[in-house]
Motif scaffolding. Structure first.
Motif, PDB file in Angstrom:
ATOM      1  N   TYR A 171       0.804  -1.218   0.000  1.00 49.73           N
ATOM      2  CA  TYR A 171       0.000   0.000   0.000  1.00 49.73           C
ATOM      3  C   TYR A 171       0.839   1.271   0.000  1.00 49.73           C
ATOM      4  O   TYR A 171       0.475   2.252  -0.630  1.00 49.73           O
ATOM      5  CB  TYR A 171      -0.977  -0.014   1.185  1.00 49.73           C
ATOM      6  N   PHE A 172       1.934   1.244   0.739  1.00 42.72           N
ATOM      7  CA  PHE A 172       2.835   2.401   0.770  1.00 42.72           C
ATOM      8  C   PHE A 172       4.225   1.928   0.405  1.00 42.72           C
ATOM      9  O   PHE A 172       4.915   1.319   1.224  1.00 42.72           O
ATOM     10  CB  PHE A 172       2.866   3.030   2.169  1.00 42.72           C
ATOM     11  N   ARG A 173       4.623   2.230  -0.832  1.00 41.61           N
ATOM     12  CA  ARG A 173       5.899   1.687  -1.287  1.00 41.61           C
ATOM     13  C   ARG A 173       7.081   2.143  -0.439  1.00 41.61           C
ATOM     14  O   ARG A 173       8.064   1.449  -0.298  1.00 41.61           O
ATOM     15  CB  ARG A 173       6.155   2.057  -2.755  1.00 41.61           C
ATOM     16  N   ARG A 182      -3.548  -3.670  -6.017  1.00 44.20           N
ATOM     17  CA  ARG A 182      -2.618  -2.605  -5.655  1.00 44.20           C
ATOM     18  C   ARG A 182      -1.206  -2.881  -6.126  1.00 44.20           C
ATOM     19  O   ARG A 182      -0.291  -2.123  -5.815  1.00 44.20           O
ATOM     20  CB  ARG A 182      -2.596  -2.438  -4.129  1.00 44.20           C
ATOM     21  N   LEU A 183      -0.988  -3.999  -6.808  1.00 41.84           N
ATOM     22  CA  LEU A 183       0.375  -4.331  -7.232  1.00 41.84           C
ATOM     23  C   LEU A 183       0.814  -3.443  -8.389  1.00 41.84           C
ATOM     24  O   LEU A 183      -0.011  -3.001  -9.161  1.00 41.84           O
ATOM     25  CB  LEU A 183       0.457  -5.796  -7.631  1.00 41.84           C
TER      26      LEU A 183
END
Lengths: 247, 260
Positions: B168-170, B259-260
């Motif tokens: 979700y948050f890289r 989300r990927l």
């Protein structure tokens, strides 16, 4: 029990975020400035209200224009996507073959990669080990069984991937445009192999833009338009209607 | 999907996990016969360097200090590699996730299991070193397998959480490595717990990782069983981490692919 696939009132929503990969840094900065971060998105229904029954003996070709939801539907059937609404159900051993040539580990040999791919498809190590020679022979790679795959040429790797994926007969086969690959000689060989595999498989559902492939292999065509079921019937009826609508 | 369906799917996928693990071991150690010894050299050199630099600062003999280091640094290395690789594991497995349906916990599991293989191998290989440093093997060493199991449970929970966060948050990945560095210094590894000033000890004892590593440290460097309190806190933190981590992971599992 006879294998089948059942799609019950399925819809799938993709959420297209304006900011696809938010990060914590931005979120914190926005928060400090007292603004909420950009969480805006647009909903896009890739598949809408689709209900389909695929009993044993189905040879189904899914047709439609790019972006009509064909591949998405196939991925819902395989369980990769959970539908937003509705449910899918299947009975029997299912193998999806989507993009041939995924996930080989270059450091591992051909043999090891075959066994690894087998494990992923749900086939025991013993069973797969027994088939290694057969696979390598068909892929014309006997001499490279114990060579790391990183030394294979692109064509060799594709032959190995295709042959491995089509080695074991499932009850249900999902195919997404996997009719290419390899040189011309191998392509014909591959198509024959696929034809035999399809004959052995109880339920086959494929996506292709090539109508001759659908006509050759399928006894039923399903036409999707904007994610919705538009027509469902014998290829001889559905394909002409689809082609007429295209022009 | 219900919890029991998810757990069943995980159980069915154990063959895949085993194959992934073998793949990782092969790839890492095939290159040279010395493969494993090279990877041992790293903790060994760390031990030597740190004990040369720090031992004089602390009570007890150099041997005792080095033994404490060995008992805490090896499991800590396992923690750090599990979480660093574990938090990337879902992202790194994108090509698999797009191709087949998997119970996605197998991906963090794979990285953790590999870290534990290395922990086990290095514990075994450094056993003679520990004997040389003054370890007197006794029945209290039998607590080590329990310590390993608890550490594993803890890390499954934490890595599952971290892997979801990174999808979700890289940039959570960078935060996690900063966090790990801070955690390392806040855990009595370089500085043994006994050497911490009395007034700070209560604060250091709040860190669950202290209790976790004490499960290794007490039998190895002091030849005693960990206190019941240590065992209790270690067990509780492992169970809580696993429950929270898995609850979040299972809740998000089906959304990860979008989300990927």
């Amino acid at each position: 029990m006879e294998p089948y696939v059942k799609v019950d009132n399925v819809s799938l929503r993709f959420r297209l975020y304006r900011n696809r990969h938010p990060n914590i840094k931005e979120a914190v900065i926005h928060w400090l400035r007292g603004k909420s971060s950009d969480n805006g998105y647009q909903d896009f229904w890739a598949v809408r209200d689709v209900s389909l029954d695929f009993p044993a003996g189905s040879r189904v070709g899914i047709i439609g224009r790019n972006g009509a939801g064909k591949s998405t539907l196939l991925r819902i059937l395989s369980g990769i996507y959970q539908p937003t609404i509705g449910r899918v159900e299947h009975q029997g051993f299912l193998i999806p073959i989507f993009t041939v040539g995924f996930g080989f580990n270059g450091e591992l040999t051909g043999r090891e990669n075959i066994i690894q791919a087998g494990a992923i498809m749900g086939i025991t190590q013993k069973e797969m080990a027994r088939r290694v020679d057969h696979i390598m022979q068909f892929a014309e790679l006997e001499k490279f069984v114990d060579t790391p795959v990183k030394y294979y040429s692109t064509g060799m790797a594709m032959r190995l991937a295709f042959t491995t994926a089509t080695e074991v007969s499932p009850d249900i086969l999902l195919l997404d445009e996997v009719f290419g690959g390899g040189d011309v000689g191998f392509q014909e060989k591959a198509l024959n192999r696929l034809e035999k595999l399809i004959e052995r498989t109880k339920v086959v559902i494929m996506v292709s833009h090539d109508m001759s492939i659908i006509e050759r292999f399928c006894n039923r065509a399903v036409w999707l338009r904007d994610g919705q079921l538009t027509a469902d019937g014998p290829p001889g009826e559905v394909i002409p209607r689809y082609l007429a609508a295209m022009t | 999907m219900t919890l029991s369906e998810r757990l069943r799917e995980l159980f069915m996928a154990r063959g895949i996990v085993r194959n992934f693990l073998l793949e990782d071991i092969k790839v890492k150690y095939r290159r040279s016969v010395l493969g494993f010894f090279w990877s041992l050299l790293n903790p060994l050199l760390m031990l030597i360097v740190i004990s040369l630099a720090f031992a004089a600062l602390f009570p007890g003999t150099r041997g005792q200090y080095t033994l404490h280091l060995l008992a805490t640094l090896l499991p800590w290395t396992c923690v750090a590699t599990s979480l660093e690789a574990g938090c990337r594991s879902i992202l790194a497995s994108e090509s698999y996730i797009r191709q087949y349906r998997f119970p996605k916990l197998i991906f963090p599991m794979r990285t953790i299991l590999f870290a534990f293989v290395e922990l086990l191998l290095s514990l075994i290989a450094l056993f003679p070193v520990a004997l040389f440093l003054g370890l007197r093997p006794g029945p209290e060493l039998l607590i080590i397998p329990l310590a390993i199991v608890l550490l594993f449970i803890l890390l499954v929970g934490l890595a599952a959480l971290a892997a979801v966060a990174v999808v979700y948050f890289r940039d959570a990945e960078h935060l996690i490595s900063v966090f790990l560095r801070a955690w390392f210094y806040l855990t009595p590894i370089l500085i043994p717990f006994e050497a911490i000033p009395e007034k700070y000890k209560t604060y250091f004892a709040l860190n669950p990782m202290y209790h976790m590593l004490e499960m290794f440290d007490a039998p190895i460097s002091r030849g005693v069983l960990p206190t019941p309190e240590v065992m209790l806190v270690a067990t509780l933190s492992a169970v809580v981490a696993a429950l929270v981590g898995l609850a979040v992971f299972f809740k998000m599992e089906d959304h990860l692919i979008f989300r990927l």
